[in-house]
Design an enzyme around this catalytic site. Structure first.
Site, short mmCIF file in Angstrom:
data_model
loop_
_atom_site.label_atom_id
_atom_site.label_comp_id
_atom_site.label_asym_id
_atom_site.label_seq_id
_atom_site.Cartn_x
_atom_site.Cartn_y
_atom_site.Cartn_z
N ASP A 138 0.82 -1.20 0.00
CA ASP A 138 0.00 0.00 0.00
C ASP A 138 0.86 1.25 0.00
OD1 ASP A 138 0.78 -0.65 2.68
OD2 ASP A 138 -0.69 0.78 3.44
N GLU A 169 -0.20 -0.98 5.72
CA GLU A 169 0.89 -0.59 6.62
C GLU A 169 0.84 0.90 6.94
OE1 GLU A 169 4.88 0.84 7.85
OE2 GLU A 169 3.73 1.41 6.07
#
Length: 358
Positions: free
Chosen positions: A77, A131
């Site tokens: 991400d 994350e």
């Protein structure tokens, strides 16, 4: 963007070109499914790997019976796009969201997965989601809680941006809210109230006067920091506010536990109500472990402390020594002009390949 048909990931191209393809595949936190699908599809096409999936986290493993197992991990991400997608290559530098943090590292992982079918150590590749947002959504956190056996290893390398240097351990981080009460009143008759925003002044003064610690662990220097990062209060332009909240972030060296760090913050802010809202432990460097020492030697870098929190802490909690090692510059993470040098990506791939095939 969501719903668009994108070409399959081409793992035959070099890591820099693969980075560009990954950047052009937006995957802001919470919207990683498309990229997770593409990663899973690409890895399932490699006969030397077994592939598992947990939500939008993809795990691939070799099973060669080697004496050691190493995890190569990275998050897929990014922070929200800031007008910096698609990628752009200029003078040997690749620009775009996630180039540094950390799609260049993910590209290196994918290249090693595709082109090193018989490594000298068994490998586990972990590509995880969420994350860049709150800890409870983190894909590696969920994996550690629900499938810890998938992360069992002798050593882990998290390909977070580290300028191609080994960064040992990481700082811990916690946030507290300092909640300040007041008494609401009309601002024309302010003497009838108590201004909660004004009550924040001594809190801010104490934080400004705070002297943070510097501590050396395994030869690496960690600097702490205690800072106000947000202030909220106010009702209307003609109202004395009856509540104000100051959010304080403490970045602490990994020789403190989360409990010790919280106790220290409450000692510094004694006299005010503090409510813990988020906490993650640090990770000790662990560079004395033989596998870690061998990795440092293979990369030829001089280790340094990791400033910031990374998921090496999750591996540390599982008893797996872990380091940060990736091609990106951590100072460029999350910036509008985020970029990575092509040469740095290729160099990182080269060092990992040599270490795993020597």
């Amino acid at each position: 963007m969501p719903g668009m048909n994108r070409p399959a990931l081409d793992l035959s191209q070099d890591a820099a070109a693969l980075t560009a393809q990954l950047v052009d595949f937006p995957s802001v936190s919470g919207d990683e499914k498309g990229l997770a699908d593409a990663v899973e599809t690409a890895l399932r096409g490699l006969p030397h790997l077994s592939v598992e999936r947990h939500g939008n986290t993809v795990v691939a493993r070799t099973a060669l019976g080697r004496a050691e197992r190493v995890v190569l991990a990275g998050h897929i991400d990014t922070v929200p796009i800031a007008g910096n997608v698609p990628s752009r290559l200029e003078d040997g530098v690749l620009h775009g969201c996630g180039t540094s943090d950390m799609k260049s590292g993910v590209a290196v992982q994918l290249r090693i997965a595709a082109t090193v079918p018989e490594p000298n150590r068994d490998l586990t590749f972990v590509f995880y989601d969420c994350e860049e947002v709150e800890a409870e959504r983190n894909g590696l956190r969920r994996l550690a809680a629900e499938r810890p056996e998938w992360l069992a290893a002798d050593f882990a390398v998290l390909l977070e941006p580290s300028d191609g240097l080994v960064e040992g351990g990481c700082q811990g981080t916690l946030r507290v809210e300092v909640r300040l009460p007041g008494v609401r009143a009309h601002s024309a008759r302010s003497w009838l109230g108590e201004n909660a925003i004004h009550a924040a002044a001594p809190v801010l003064a104490r934080l400004a006067e705070y002297t943070p610690r510097t501590v050396v662990i395994d030869g690496l220097e960690y600097r702490e920091g205690l800072n106000a990062v947000r202030i909220e209060g106010g009702v209307a332009g003609n109202v004395i506010p009856d509540a104000c909240t100051v959010t304080v972030n403490f970045r602490f060296a990994p020789d403190r536990s989360e409990e010790e760090a919280l106790a220290h913050v409450r000692e510094v802010l004694d006299g005010w109500e503090t409510v813990l809202t988020d906490t993650s432990p640090g990770a000790l460097p662990g560079l004395s472990h033989p596998v870690a020492a061998a990795f440092v030697e293979a990369t030829g870098s001089v280790p340094r402390a990791k400033y910031g929190w990374t998921d090496v802490a999750r591996f540390s909690a599982l008893g797996v020594p872990a380091v940060n090692y990736g091609p990106g510059d951590p100072n460029l993470a999350h910036k509008r002009d985020e970029h990575v040098a092509v040469a740095a990506v290729l160099e990182c791939e080269k060092h990992l390949r040599e270490w795993l095939t020597a």
